[in-house]
Structure formats: structure tokens, C-alpha cells
Scaffold this motif. Structure first.
Motif, PDB file in Angstrom:
ATOM      1  N   SER A 171       6.861  39.359  64.283  1.00 13.99           N
ATOM      2  CA  SER A 171       7.746  38.643  65.208  1.00 13.99           C
ATOM      3  C   SER A 171       8.795  39.575  65.808  1.00 13.99           C
ATOM      4  CB  SER A 171       8.437  37.478  64.495  1.00 13.99           C
ATOM      5  OG  SER A 171       7.503  36.526  64.047  1.00 13.99           O
ATOM      6  N   ILE A 172       9.334  40.470  64.989  1.00 13.43           N
ATOM      7  CA  ILE A 172      10.302  41.462  65.488  1.00 13.43           C
ATOM      8  C   ILE A 172       9.658  42.296  66.593  1.00 13.43           C
ATOM      9  CG2 ILE A 172      11.537  43.589  64.896  1.00 13.43           C
ATOM     10  CD1 ILE A 172      12.061  42.308  62.118  1.00 13.43           C
ATOM     11  N   SER A 173       8.432  42.771  66.316  1.00 11.81           N
ATOM     12  CA  SER A 173       7.714  43.585  67.310  1.00 11.81           C
ATOM     13  C   SER A 173       7.432  42.770  68.570  1.00 11.81           C
ATOM     14  CB  SER A 173       6.403  44.098  66.723  1.00 11.81           C
ATOM     15  OG  SER A 173       6.631  44.989  65.664  1.00 11.81           O
ATOM     16  N   ALA A 174       6.991  41.521  68.385  1.00 14.52           N
ATOM     17  CA  ALA A 174       6.611  40.687  69.526  1.00 14.52           C
ATOM     18  C   ALA A 174       7.799  40.396  70.440  1.00 14.52           C
ATOM     19  CB  ALA A 174       6.006  39.378  69.026  1.00 14.52           C
ATOM     20  N   ILE A 175       8.902  39.974  69.832  1.00 15.08           N
ATOM     21  CA  ILE A 175      10.088  39.630  70.629  1.00 15.08           C
ATOM     22  C   ILE A 175      10.602  40.857  71.374  1.00 15.08           C
ATOM     23  CG2 ILE A 175      12.501  38.890  70.493  1.00 15.08           C
ATOM     24  CD1 ILE A 175      11.615  37.146  68.048  1.00 15.08           C
ATOM     25  N   MET A 176      10.643  41.990  70.673  1.00 18.12           N
ATOM     26  CA  MET A 176      11.113  43.220  71.316  1.00 18.12           C
ATOM     27  C   MET A 176      10.188  43.627  72.463  1.00 18.12           C
ATOM     28  SD  MET A 176      12.213  46.836  69.586  1.00 18.12           S
ATOM     29  CE  MET A 176      13.697  46.062  68.960  1.00 18.12           C
ATOM     30  N   ASN A 177       8.875  43.475  72.259  1.00 13.62           N
ATOM     31  CA  ASN A 177       7.911  43.862  73.287  1.00 13.62           C
ATOM     32  C   ASN A 177       8.066  42.995  74.544  1.00 13.62           C
ATOM     33  OD1 ASN A 177       5.420  45.509  73.918  1.00 13.62           O
ATOM     34  ND2 ASN A 177       4.623  43.458  74.244  1.00 13.62           N
ATOM     35  N   ARG A 187      12.483  44.078  85.798  1.00 16.10           N
ATOM     36  CA  ARG A 187      13.846  44.375  86.269  1.00 16.10           C
ATOM     37  C   ARG A 187      14.013  45.805  86.773  1.00 16.10           C
ATOM     38  NH1 ARG A 187      16.548  40.193  87.701  1.00 16.10           N
ATOM     39  NH2 ARG A 187      18.475  41.391  87.416  1.00 16.10           N
ATOM     40  N   LEU A 188      13.520  46.764  85.988  1.00 17.85           N
ATOM     41  CA  LEU A 188      13.730  48.174  86.347  1.00 17.85           C
ATOM     42  C   LEU A 188      12.592  48.767  87.172  1.00 17.85           C
ATOM     43  CD1 LEU A 188      15.222  49.520  82.970  1.00 17.85           C
ATOM     44  CD2 LEU A 188      16.439  48.744  85.013  1.00 17.85           C
ATOM     45  N   GLY A 189      11.458  48.061  87.224  1.00 19.88           N
ATOM     46  CA  GLY A 189      10.349  48.514  88.064  1.00 19.88           C
ATOM     47  C   GLY A 189       9.663  49.774  87.579  1.00 19.88           C
ATOM     48  N   TYR A 190       9.596  49.973  86.259  1.00 24.56           N
ATOM     49  CA  TYR A 190       8.939  51.166  85.718  1.00 24.56           C
ATOM     50  C   TYR A 190       7.414  51.054  85.727  1.00 24.56           C
ATOM     51  CZ  TYR A 190      13.473  52.776  83.913  1.00 24.56           C
ATOM     52  OH  TYR A 190      14.770  53.214  83.789  1.00 24.56           O
ATOM     53  N   GLY A 191       6.907  49.898  86.121  1.00 21.30           N
ATOM     54  CA  GLY A 191       5.464  49.726  86.259  1.00 21.30           C
ATOM     55  C   GLY A 191       4.732  49.771  84.928  1.00 21.30           C
ATOM     56  N   ILE A 192       3.545  50.345  84.982  1.00 22.72           N
ATOM     57  CA  ILE A 192       2.685  50.366  83.804  1.00 22.72           C
ATOM     58  C   ILE A 192       3.257  51.255  82.694  1.00 22.72           C
ATOM     59  CG2 ILE A 192       1.174  52.304  84.473  1.00 22.72           C
ATOM     60  CD1 ILE A 192      -1.194  50.470  83.561  1.00 22.72           C
ATOM     61  N   SER A 193       4.046  52.270  83.065  1.00 22.78           N
ATOM     62  CA  SER A 193       4.715  53.107  82.065  1.00 22.78           C
ATOM     63  C   SER A 193       5.729  52.287  81.265  1.00 22.78           C
ATOM     64  CB  SER A 193       5.432  54.284  82.738  1.00 22.78           C
ATOM     65  OG  SER A 193       4.520  55.130  83.387  1.00 22.78           O
ATOM     66  N   GLY A 194       6.406  51.382  81.949  1.00 23.97           N
ATOM     67  CA  GLY A 194       7.363  50.506  81.275  1.00 23.97           C
ATOM     68  C   GLY A 194       6.687  49.627  80.241  1.00 23.97           C
ATOM     69  N   ALA A 195       5.487  49.123  80.575  1.00 22.95           N
ATOM     70  CA  ALA A 195       4.729  48.306  79.623  1.00 22.95           C
ATOM     71  C   ALA A 195       4.334  49.130  78.401  1.00 22.95           C
ATOM     72  CB  ALA A 195       3.479  47.740  80.298  1.00 22.95           C
ATOM     73  N   ALA A 196       3.964  50.388  78.615  1.00 24.89           N
ATOM     74  CA  ALA A 196       3.576  51.263  77.497  1.00 24.89           C
ATOM     75  C   ALA A 196       4.772  51.554  76.592  1.00 24.89           C
ATOM     76  CB  ALA A 196       2.994  52.566  78.043  1.00 24.89           C
ATOM     77  N   TYR A 197       5.936  51.850  77.198  1.00 21.56           N
ATOM     78  CA  TYR A 197       7.143  52.094  76.393  1.00 21.56           C
ATOM     79  C   TYR A 197       7.547  50.843  75.601  1.00 21.56           C
ATOM     80  CZ  TYR A 197       8.357  56.725  78.209  1.00 21.56           C
ATOM     81  OH  TYR A 197       8.366  58.068  78.495  1.00 21.56           O
ATOM     82  N   ALA A 198       7.438  49.687  76.236  1.00 24.11           N
ATOM     83  CA  ALA A 198       7.780  48.435  75.554  1.00 24.11           C
ATOM     84  C   ALA A 198       6.896  48.235  74.330  1.00 24.11           C
ATOM     85  CB  ALA A 198       7.627  47.255  76.517  1.00 24.11           C
ATOM     86  N   THR A 199       5.601  48.487  74.476  1.00 17.69           N
ATOM     87  CA  THR A 199       4.661  48.333  73.367  1.00 17.69           C
ATOM     88  C   THR A 199       4.944  49.340  72.255  1.00 17.69           C
ATOM     89  OG1 THR A 199       2.949  47.520  74.879  1.00 17.69           O
ATOM     90  CG2 THR A 199       2.217  48.326  72.730  1.00 17.69           C
ATOM     91  N   GLY A 200       5.158  50.595  72.634  1.00 17.96           N
ATOM     92  CA  GLY A 200       5.404  51.653  71.647  1.00 17.96           C
ATOM     93  C   GLY A 200       6.673  51.435  70.849  1.00 17.96           C
ATOM     94  N   ILE A 201       7.757  51.081  71.545  1.00 21.47           N
ATOM     95  CA  ILE A 201       9.042  50.859  70.866  1.00 21.47           C
ATOM     96  C   ILE A 201       8.957  49.651  69.932  1.00 21.47           C
ATOM     97  CG2 ILE A 201      11.469  50.245  71.221  1.00 21.47           C
ATOM     98  CD1 ILE A 201      11.326  51.871  73.869  1.00 21.47           C
ATOM     99  N   SER A 202       8.223  48.635  70.336  1.00 25.48           N
ATOM    100  CA  SER A 202       8.080  47.447  69.488  1.00 25.48           C
ATOM    101  C   SER A 202       7.332  47.776  68.199  1.00 25.48           C
ATOM    102  CB  SER A 202       7.346  46.337  70.247  1.00 25.48           C
ATOM    103  OG  SER A 202       5.986  46.657  70.450  1.00 25.48           O
ATOM    104  N   GLN A 203       6.347  48.681  68.270  1.00 25.71           N
ATOM    105  CA  GLN A 203       5.630  49.105  67.064  1.00 25.71           C
ATOM    106  C   GLN A 203       6.530  49.949  66.152  1.00 25.71           C
ATOM    107  OE1 GLN A 203       2.545  48.109  66.113  1.00 25.71           O
ATOM    108  NE2 GLN A 203       2.571  46.801  67.924  1.00 25.71           N
ATOM    109  N   LEU A 204       7.394  50.735  66.758  1.00 30.24           N
ATOM    110  CA  LEU A 204       8.371  51.510  65.988  1.00 30.24           C
ATOM    111  C   LEU A 204       9.294  50.581  65.210  1.00 30.24           C
ATOM    112  CD1 LEU A 204      10.049  54.037  65.229  1.00 30.24           C
ATOM    113  CD2 LEU A 204      11.183  53.840  67.467  1.00 30.24           C
ATOM    114  N   ALA A 205       9.755  49.520  65.862  1.00 29.07           N
ATOM    115  CA  ALA A 205      10.644  48.554  65.200  1.00 29.07           C
ATOM    116  C   ALA A 205       9.947  47.882  64.021  1.00 29.07           C
ATOM    117  CB  ALA A 205      11.099  47.504  66.208  1.00 29.07           C
ATOM    118  N   GLY A 206       8.686  47.496  64.205  1.00 34.81           N
ATOM    119  CA  GLY A 206       7.925  46.887  63.116  1.00 34.81           C
ATOM    120  C   GLY A 206       7.750  47.831  61.941  1.00 34.81           C
ATOM    121  N   SER A 207       7.472  49.091  62.237  1.00 28.09           N
ATOM    122  CA  SER A 207       7.295  50.102  61.183  1.00 28.09           C
ATOM    123  C   SER A 207       8.556  50.261  60.349  1.00 28.09           C
ATOM    124  CB  SER A 207       6.921  51.458  61.807  1.00 28.09           C
ATOM    125  OG  SER A 207       5.706  51.379  62.511  1.00 28.09           O
TER     126      SER A 207
END
Length: 449
Positions: A171-177, A187-207
Motif C-alpha cells: 500500500s505504501i508503494s501503491a499510494i506513493m506511485n 503536473r510536471l510533464g515529465y512524460g514516460i520518464s516521470g512514470a518510470a521514476y514514480a514506479t522506481g521510487i515507490s519500490q524503494l519505499a516498499g523496500s
């Protein structure tokens, strides 16, 4: 005697539900935030970017498959030794496992970065999708270790006796993602790179969440000094291989389908298949979640040599699979248009209605996939890796490859969408035959009341 048996059945049912609900919830949350990723990309960047993420999915499935290979095997052995009350052995296996996944993730990082363009072309990138896939993949590769650690510890925390922590961590990972997807992509318009960063950071939080749990004193499993035991490593690989193939199969299937669809249909077919893939991942992960709810308990009672309870747990999980399979198929058939409209604007009527048509055909496979996953997972939980591997390899590689080849040669593009159902049915027949053989040859395991 009857009272004792009833109490025993009631207790085991409670334990099964205690593990089942967190397992399914964790897999649903994981699947849903993967789907949300696709929705944000489709709405915020465009359908081509959605197709690019779909073409990257085989690599992500590979990462999770490696995690399952190591974590399912380690979790099974840990549960067996906990059942034998050998805490020291369980801790040594746990520590060896953690060191192993760190080494493996670093190896994946180095090899992938050095061969990134070749990897992207291998995944089937076209001129339109190549830049999108590269922007996405170069970030996902950097975070691959946290994917492996987070998912691995989510499995083991249940074996440690804290199944509710699996839900909290995911849930922590999901909400953060979801939050970061909105910020980075919309909001920031980072495109597909923004989606990748969101996914990666959320996995870091779960770990981080799971690691903190295992450092605390209330955890039964702790980090200890150990010597690398290759015999244990071999058992881990053999036990985890079937579940690894189950996860890897989704990546292999996506890879095969993407290439076949590009040949027979074109890029609009890949976009339609992207939607199918997201829902297929949700269904497959639900079935894996049900199976994982059974596995720690099944392994534990197998370690205690209580074969009657092992069989009872399998029957419970099998009944659950039956109910969920029927409910899932009915839901998808009733709400196909609504599901597709989440990803694609119905202003593109040709693509919209084509996606609805192929989605309904593909969804027939949802009636069968869970039984194959469940039977394979059951064999893995009682250290029958060969039987489990045969089933997993059958549905995940051999049968689906043959089915896709023959169905497309017979019916062309129409055969693509039916091939998964044909594959699952053939595999289910094989699964029942293998299960029947175990029942006949090992009457102790299936002794009736």
C-alpha cells in the motif's frame, strides 16, 4: 473425535483466510498501481507511450521472475525449518537469501546498462516506440534492485508471521506511485520518464519498510552470520523455479504476442493488447495471491508432517480459485466497454471497438489460468519442484508458444486472441493428470478423514 476434527478444520480455515486476504490484497494493490501507471501514461502522454510500456513489460516480468525464483524457494525452506522449530537454520537461509538478491540485482544493473539499446531492439521497438522505451527502461534498470528486494521481502514477511505487513508495504508503494505519477506525468510533464521514476521510487519505499521490519526485535527472522550453503541455494532454485516460470510466462507471452501482433496487425494491435495485458496481469496476480496464501501454511504443515492439513489447504485454495475465476470472467464480460474506456478515449472509435472485441475473446482464458497456477504452486509448497516446473513451463512457455504459432497459421489475426485460452485448457488437462498421479502414488498425502 468429531469435535476435534471440526475444530481443526475451523482453525485451519481461519489461518488460511488470515494468509489469503493479505496475499490477494497485496497482489491487487500491486496490479492496480501498475494499471494506474498505464492510465496516467495513456492519458498524459498518448497511446504510443502506452504501447512502449507494454513492450517494456517483458523486462519487468523478468525482474519479478528473478525475485520469485529466489524468494519463493527461500520462503518455502524458511517455513519448513520454522515448522521443525529450527530458528537458527531459518535465519541463515534468510540472510543468505538477502545477500544473494543484492548480488543478482547489481549484475542485472551492469549487464542491462551496457546493452540497453540492444535490449530495447530485442523487445521489438519500432521507430515510433524506441525513444519512449529507452526513456522508460534506463530508469527502471537503475531501480531493478528495489523491485527485487521489495517483492522478495513482501513474500517472506508473510512466512515470518506478519501477513498484514504485506498489505501495508504494498500500500505504501501503491499510494506513493499514484501520487508521484500524477505529479511527474500530469503536473510536471515529465512524460514516460516521470512514470518510470514514480514506479522506481515507490519500490524503494516498499523496500525500506520491509527492511525496517526485519531489523526490529519482534521479527522471528533476523540477519545472522552465515556461510554460503550451495546445497540450500540449489534447493531454493529448484523450489522457486516453478513460480519463477509462472511470473516469467507473462513477460514471455507479452514478448511473443507483441512480435506476432506487429507482424499480423500492426501498432494499433499492440495498443489493444496493452489493455488486455494490464487486466491479464491483474487476473494472474490474483491467482498467484490465492496460491501464495496457501503456500506458507502448506509448507509449514508439510514440515510438521501433517499431510491431512496440507491436503485440506489445497482444497480450500482450489475452491477459492473456482469462485474467483467465475466472478472475474462474469465481471469482465459485463463491463468490457467501461474497462477499455479507462485506457482509450472512445473518440477513436475504430481502436476502441476493436479493443473491446479482442478483450472479450481473450478473457475466456481467465476461466482456466488460476487452476494451473494453483496446482503448480501446491507442488512447489510441498517440495515437488519437478511436477511444478512441468506445469509452469507448459503454460508459460512450451504450450503457449505452440498454441500461438498454430492458431495464427490457422486463423491469422483472430487466432492470436484465442491462443491463450487453448493453451490454458491443454495445460489444465496436463495439470490434472499430474495431480491424479500424485494422489494415486502417494496415498499418505491425500489420506481421507
Amino acid at each position: 473425535m468429531n469435535t476435534i476434527k471440526k475444530e481443526s478444520s475451523k482453525n485451519i480455515r481461519k489461518k488460511f483466510i488470515k494468509y489469503l486476504l493479505p496475499s490477494i490484497s497485496a497482489m491487487w494493490i500491486f496490479s492496480l498501481y501498475t494499471i494506474v501507471d498505464g492510465i496516467f501514461v495513456s492519458r498524459g502522454v498518448g497511446p504510443t507511450a502506452l504501447a512502449a510500456i507494454n513492450m517494456s513489460m517483458p523486462f519487468i516480468s523478468f525482474i519479478f521472475a528473478i525475485s520469485l525464483l529466489l524468494s519463493t524457494g527461500a520462503s518455502t525452506l524458511i517455513a519448513i525449518y520454522l515448522g521443525k522449530n529450527n530458528i537458527d537454520k531459518s535465519n541463515k537461509i534468510f540472510t543468505q537469501h538477502m545477500v544473494t538478491i543484492i548480488i543478482v540485482s547489481l549484475s542485472i544493473l551492469i549487464i542491462s546498462i551496457l546493452n540497453l539499446d540492444k535490449l530495447i531492439l530485442f523487445l521489438g521497438a519500432t521507430k515510433a516506440t524506441f525513444p519512449y522505451i529507452k526513456d522508460y527502461m534506463k530508469i527502471i534498470v537503475l531501480f531493478n534492485g528495489f523491485f527485487i528486494i521489495s517483492y522478495s521481502l513482501e513474500v517472506i514477511v508473510k512466512t515470518d508471521g506478519f501477513p498484514h505487513f504485506a498489505i501495508i508495504g504494498v500500500s505504501i508503494s501503491a499510494i506513493m506511485n499514484i501520487v508521484l505519477d500524477y505529479i511527474f506525468v500530469i503536473r510536471l510533464g515529465y512524460g514516460i520518464s516521470g512514470a518510470a521514476y514514480a514506479t522506481g521510487i515507490s519500490q524503494l519505499a516498499g523496500s525500506i519498510f520491509y527492511i525496517v521490519h526485519f531489523i526490529k526485535k519482534n521479527s522471528r527472522l533476523n540477519f545472522v552470520k552465515f556461510k554460503f550453503d550451495f546445497s540450500i541455494f540449489k534447493r531454493i532454485l529448484l523450489t522457486g523455479f516453478p513460480d519463477c516460470i509462472t511470473e516469467l510466462s507473462s513477460g514471455i507471452v507479452i514478448f511473443l504476442f507483441n512480435h506476432t501482433i506487429l507482424t499480423y496487425i500492426g501498432e494499433h494491435g499492440v495498443i489493444a493488447y496493452s489493455i488486455v495485458s494490464y487486466i491479464n496481469i491483474l487476473v494472474l496476480n490474483t491467482m498467484i495471491g490465492i496460491t501464495q496464501g496457501m503456500q506458507p501454511l502448506s509448507s509449514y504443515y508439510y514440515g510438521k508432517d501433517d499431510k491431512k492439513l496440507v491436503l485440506k489447504l489445497f482444497k480450500m485454495s482450489f475452491k477459492t480459485i473456482t469462485i474467483v475465476s467465475l466472478a472475474t470472467f462474469a465481471f469482465v464480460m459485463l463491463f468490457t466497454e467501461s474497462i477499455v474506456s479507462i485506457f482509450i478515449d472512445n473518440s477513436n472509435k475504430e481502436l476502441f471497438y476493436y479493443s473491446i472485441k479482442v478483450f472479450r475473446v481473450f478473457s475466456i482464458s481467465f476461466l482456466f489460468v488460476g487452476f494451473n497456477v494453483n496446482i503448480s504452486g501446491f507442488f512447489a509448497s510441498i517440495e515437488r519442484p519437478l511436477r511444478a516446473t512441468i506445469i509452469s513451463l507448459g503454460r508459460g512457455l512450451v504450450i503457449i508458444t505452440g498454441s500461438l504459432y498454430f492458431m495464427t497459421h490457422i486463423w491469422g489475426a483472430k487466432g492470436i486472441w484465442l491462443s491463450t485460452t487453448v493453451s490454458e485448457i491443454i495445460c489444465l488437462i496436463m495439470s490434472f493428470l499430474i495431480l491424479k498421479k500424485l494422489i494415486i502414488t502417494n496415498k499418505k498425502l491425500v489420506a481421507s478423514n
